[in-house]
Design an enzyme around this catalytic site. Structure first.
Site, PDB file in Angstrom:
ATOM      1  N   ASP A  25       0.794  -1.251   0.000  1.00  0.00           N
ATOM      2  CA  ASP A  25       0.000   0.000   0.000  1.00  0.00           C
ATOM      3  C   ASP A  25       0.820   1.293   0.000  1.00  0.00           C
ATOM      4  O   ASP A  25       0.468   2.256   0.712  1.00  0.00           O
ATOM      5  CB  ASP A  25      -0.956   0.001   1.205  1.00  0.00           C
ATOM      6  CG  ASP A  25      -1.918  -1.173   1.202  1.00  0.00           C
ATOM      7  OD1 ASP A  25      -1.881  -1.983   0.253  1.00  0.00           O
ATOM      8  OD2 ASP A  25      -2.703  -1.301   2.153  1.00  0.00           O
ATOM      9  N   LYS A 129      -6.642  -4.894  -3.081  1.00  0.00           N
ATOM     10  CA  LYS A 129      -7.249  -5.565  -1.922  1.00  0.00           C
ATOM     11  C   LYS A 129      -8.287  -4.658  -1.262  1.00  0.00           C
ATOM     12  O   LYS A 129      -8.042  -3.470  -1.069  1.00  0.00           O
ATOM     13  CB  LYS A 129      -6.147  -5.967  -0.922  1.00  0.00           C
ATOM     14  CG  LYS A 129      -5.341  -4.806  -0.346  1.00  0.00           C
ATOM     15  CD  LYS A 129      -4.178  -5.347   0.458  1.00  0.00           C
ATOM     16  CE  LYS A 129      -3.447  -4.333   1.276  1.00  0.00           C
ATOM     17  NZ  LYS A 129      -4.219  -3.601   2.292  1.00  0.00           N
ATOM     18  N   CYS A 162      -1.972  -2.368   7.853  1.00  0.00           N
ATOM     19  CA  CYS A 162      -1.938  -3.307   6.721  1.00  0.00           C
ATOM     20  C   CYS A 162      -0.697  -4.192   6.699  1.00  0.00           C
ATOM     21  O   CYS A 162      -0.764  -5.338   6.247  1.00  0.00           O
ATOM     22  CB  CYS A 162      -2.109  -2.545   5.415  1.00  0.00           C
ATOM     23  SG  CYS A 162      -3.788  -1.897   5.266  1.00  0.00           S
TER      24      CYS A 162
HETATM   25  N1  TIU Z   1      -2.642   0.406   4.302  1.00  0.00           N
HETATM   26  C1  TIU Z   1      -3.081   0.662   5.530  1.00  0.00           C
HETATM   27  O1  TIU Z   1      -2.378   0.486   6.513  1.00  0.00           O
HETATM   28  N2  TIU Z   1      -4.376   1.190   5.647  1.00  0.00           N
HETATM   29  C2  TIU Z   1      -4.768   2.031   6.644  1.00  0.00           C
HETATM   30  O2  TIU Z   1      -5.914   2.463   6.693  1.00  0.00           O
HETATM   31  N3  TIU Z   1      -3.838   2.388   7.573  1.00  0.00           N
HETATM   32  C3  TIU Z   1      -3.956   3.291   8.590  1.00  0.00           C
HETATM   33  O3  TIU Z   1      -3.028   3.382   9.403  1.00  0.00           O
HETATM   34  N4  TIU Z   1      -5.022   4.044   8.663  1.00  0.00           N
END
Ligand code: TIU
Length: 221
Positions: A25, A129, A162
């Site tokens: 991500d 995802k 994530c």
């Molecule tokens: N990719 C991921 O970690 N999504 C989130 O929403 N992370 C946060 O820390 N908000």
């Protein structure tokens, strides 16, 4: 031939051909102003120190000819794959709303895409995802099984969300996971610290922790 990565709680022996880099991500929505991360009230600059170490590890995997996989968190434009519990958490709804980077966490929008510094090259699978974990409702496990991958080198954001969810999912599916501490970032310094400790505690309950310098050195040796 197997290689050895200096890591905690003990060194990790890995076979390069059965090792994949997972970039979790590294999207504008988390790393650039105006995206989902900032809408949630976070300071996105805290994540940006991960970019350069990630770039070096990405380079090392590419030049060694090893598998690199990128993930992106996000949803269909219809939001038909966004669970109500996620969409309206806390009574607030950011996902799908229009922001400076386009519709938040929606596939095809500018904010949903990977930052230019770490952009995928041809042939590198991208896993879209809908959840926090990269295995949930995706074909990641199938791709890794098809390529006989056993070891995952995990980078990306955010450490306790994530990255952790993906490492936990991977652990229960039989993968050895190593998280590179300077290549993962959190909006909360204390979560970064304890998130990394949780992975390697108890003899490596979820896996190993190492860093970008040790990872690139292991690939070059
Ligand atoms: N990719 C991921 O970690 N999504 C989130 O929403 N992370 C946060 O820390 N908000």
């Amino acid at each position: 031939m197997n290689k050895v990565l200096e890591a905690e709680p003990f060194n990790l022996e890995f076979g390069p051909a059965s090792t994949a880099l997972i970039m979790v991500d590294m999207q504008r929505d988390f790393l650039e102003p105006g995206g989902f991360g900032e809408m949630l009230g976070n300071d996105v600059s805290l994540l940006r120190s991960t970019i350069e170490p990630c770039r070096r590890v990405l380079e090392a995997f590419r030049s060694a000819g090893l598998l690199v996989i990128h993930t992106r968190e996000g949803h269909r434009p219809s939001l038909s794959d966004c669970l109500p519990t996620k969409l309206t958490r806390g009574g607030k709804s950011f996902i799908g709303s229009q922001g400076p980077l386009g519709r938040v966490l929606v596939r095809g929008e500018k904010g949903h895409d990977i930052i230019p510094e770490l952009y995928p090259i041809a042939g590198e699978p991208i896993i879209d995802k809908p959840g926090k974990g990269a295995f949930y409702s995706t074909d990641l496990h199938l791709i890794l099984t098809t390529k006989s991958i056993r070891t995952l080198v995990v980078c990306g954001v955010t450490t306790e969300v994530c990255v952790h969810t993906t490492v936990r999912e991977a652990n229960d599916r039989g993968y050895e996971c190593v998280v590179l501490e300077d290549c993962v970032g959190s909006y909360f310094p204390e979560f970064q610290k304890y998130g990394l400790m949780m992975i390697q505690a108890q003899g490596g309950i979820f896996g190993w922790v190492s860093n970008s310098q040790k990872m690139t050195a292991a690939l070059h040796n």
